[in-house]
Design a protein around this motif. Structure first.
Motif, PDB file in Angstrom:
ATOM      1  N   VAL A  99      28.147  18.659  34.854  1.00  0.00           N
ATOM      2  CA  VAL A  99      27.139  19.718  34.747  1.00  0.00           C
ATOM      3  C   VAL A  99      26.828  20.297  36.118  1.00  0.00           C
ATOM      4  O   VAL A  99      26.754  21.522  36.291  1.00  0.00           O
ATOM      5  N   TYR A 102      29.781  22.486  37.172  1.00  0.00           N
ATOM      6  CA  TYR A 102      29.820  23.743  36.406  1.00  0.00           C
ATOM      7  C   TYR A 102      28.696  24.687  36.837  1.00  0.00           C
ATOM      8  O   TYR A 102      28.902  25.904  36.981  1.00  0.00           O
ATOM      9  N   GLU A 103      27.505  24.139  37.016  1.00  0.00           N
ATOM     10  CA  GLU A 103      26.370  24.972  37.432  1.00  0.00           C
ATOM     11  C   GLU A 103      26.588  25.548  38.827  1.00  0.00           C
ATOM     12  O   GLU A 103      26.193  26.688  39.101  1.00  0.00           O
ATOM     13  N   GLN A 104      27.218  24.768  39.692  1.00  0.00           N
ATOM     14  CA  GLN A 104      27.529  25.268  41.032  1.00  0.00           C
ATOM     15  C   GLN A 104      28.528  26.425  40.955  1.00  0.00           C
ATOM     16  O   GLN A 104      28.405  27.426  41.669  1.00  0.00           O
ATOM     17  N   GLU A 106      28.890  28.460  38.390  1.00  0.00           N
ATOM     18  CA  GLU A 106      28.158  29.611  37.854  1.00  0.00           C
ATOM     19  C   GLU A 106      27.329  30.294  38.944  1.00  0.00           C
ATOM     20  O   GLU A 106      27.248  31.529  39.006  1.00  0.00           O
ATOM     21  N   SER A 107      26.718  29.496  39.814  1.00  0.00           N
ATOM     22  CA  SER A 107      25.899  30.038  40.889  1.00  0.00           C
ATOM     23  C   SER A 107      26.738  30.801  41.911  1.00  0.00           C
ATOM     24  O   SER A 107      26.332  31.862  42.391  1.00  0.00           O
ATOM     25  N   ILE A 122      29.056  23.262  29.845  1.00  0.00           N
ATOM     26  CA  ILE A 122      27.742  22.698  30.165  1.00  0.00           C
ATOM     27  C   ILE A 122      27.077  22.220  28.880  1.00  0.00           C
ATOM     28  O   ILE A 122      26.525  21.113  28.810  1.00  0.00           O
TER      29      ILE A 122
END
Length: 233
Positions: A99, A102-104, A106-107, A122
């Motif tokens: 997670v 993946y979030e990194q 997306e950012s 995610i």
């Protein structure tokens, strides 16, 4: 005579020390002027990472992709590395690390074509941690939120269509958990708390196949509470 021998010994020791120092200097010089070990190119690291990933050696894949990302941060292949690091953690069931990765991504790449896939993964990281209905339902809630975010942002995407079945399963888990808690309160004669839970099933989780059970318990709870009230009058 003894002094002469002592002097000879000292001279010999000095000669040995000098020879050792010269040997050390020569070896150091050879190492200094020898060609350094060639680093692998971005493409080579990407190929090695994908080879290990496809073989199911996800930990080794992460090592290659991490090197690629660190050594060649401005390469187009670094984007691939970021995705495959996250995918590798997911395959290893290291969901928190996945997670985060993946979030990194997306950012860093909010407009990348892979974003729908990233949001889907995610959500799957949370979904895959859903336990039995008697356990904490935080993963189900997080998964539901993540799937809904994907559908809201990319309604026509194929990953959004795949998410619909998972959303229903999340809702079913939450509904059955609410019913489970309600039954617990009912068995322990906490009828008001039980009634609240059963009504929540009806209002929050319609059309999931558990409403008829909640309705039966609602009737029982209301009858018992009504009877108790009449006895106190």
């Amino acid at each position: 005579m003894e002094i002469y021998k002592l002097i000879q010994i000292v001279i010999q020791m000095k000669q040995i020390i000098i020879l050792c120092l010269l040997s050390l200097f020569i070896c150091s010089g050879c190492a200094l002027f020898s060609s350094p070990k060639k680093e692998k190119s971005a493409q080579e690291l990407a190929d090695l990472g994908m080879k290990e990933f496809n073989k199911g050696n996800y930990s080794y894949a992460v090592e290659h992709f991490e090197k690629l990302k660190d050594w060649y941060p401005f390469s187009k292949l670094a984007v691939l590395a970021e995705i495959k690091i996250a995918d590798s953690h997911y395959k290893l069931k290291e969901y928190e690390e996945a997670v985060l990765a993946y979030e990194q991504f997306e950012s860093l790449h909010p407009r990348n074509e892979k974003i729908p896939y990233v949001l889907y993964r995610i959500a799957r990281c949370y979904y895959d941690r859903i336990d039995t209905i008697d356990r904490d339902q935080t993963p189900a809630r997080n998964a539901l939120h993540a799937f809904n975010r994907l559908i809201k942002q990319f309604p026509a995407n194929r990953y959004s269509r795949q998410s619909e079945a998972y959303i229903r399963k999340c809702l079913r888990s939450l509904a059955e958990h609410e019913l489970y808690v309600g039954r617990f309160y009912f068995k322990t004669k906490q009828y008001k708390a039980a009634l609240y839970r059963f009504k929540a099933v009806i209002s929050n989780y319609p059309d999931l196949g558990v409403n008829w059970q909640a309705l039966q318990y609602i009737i029982l709870c209301e009858d018992i509470l009504k009877e108790k009230k009449n006895k106190t009058l």
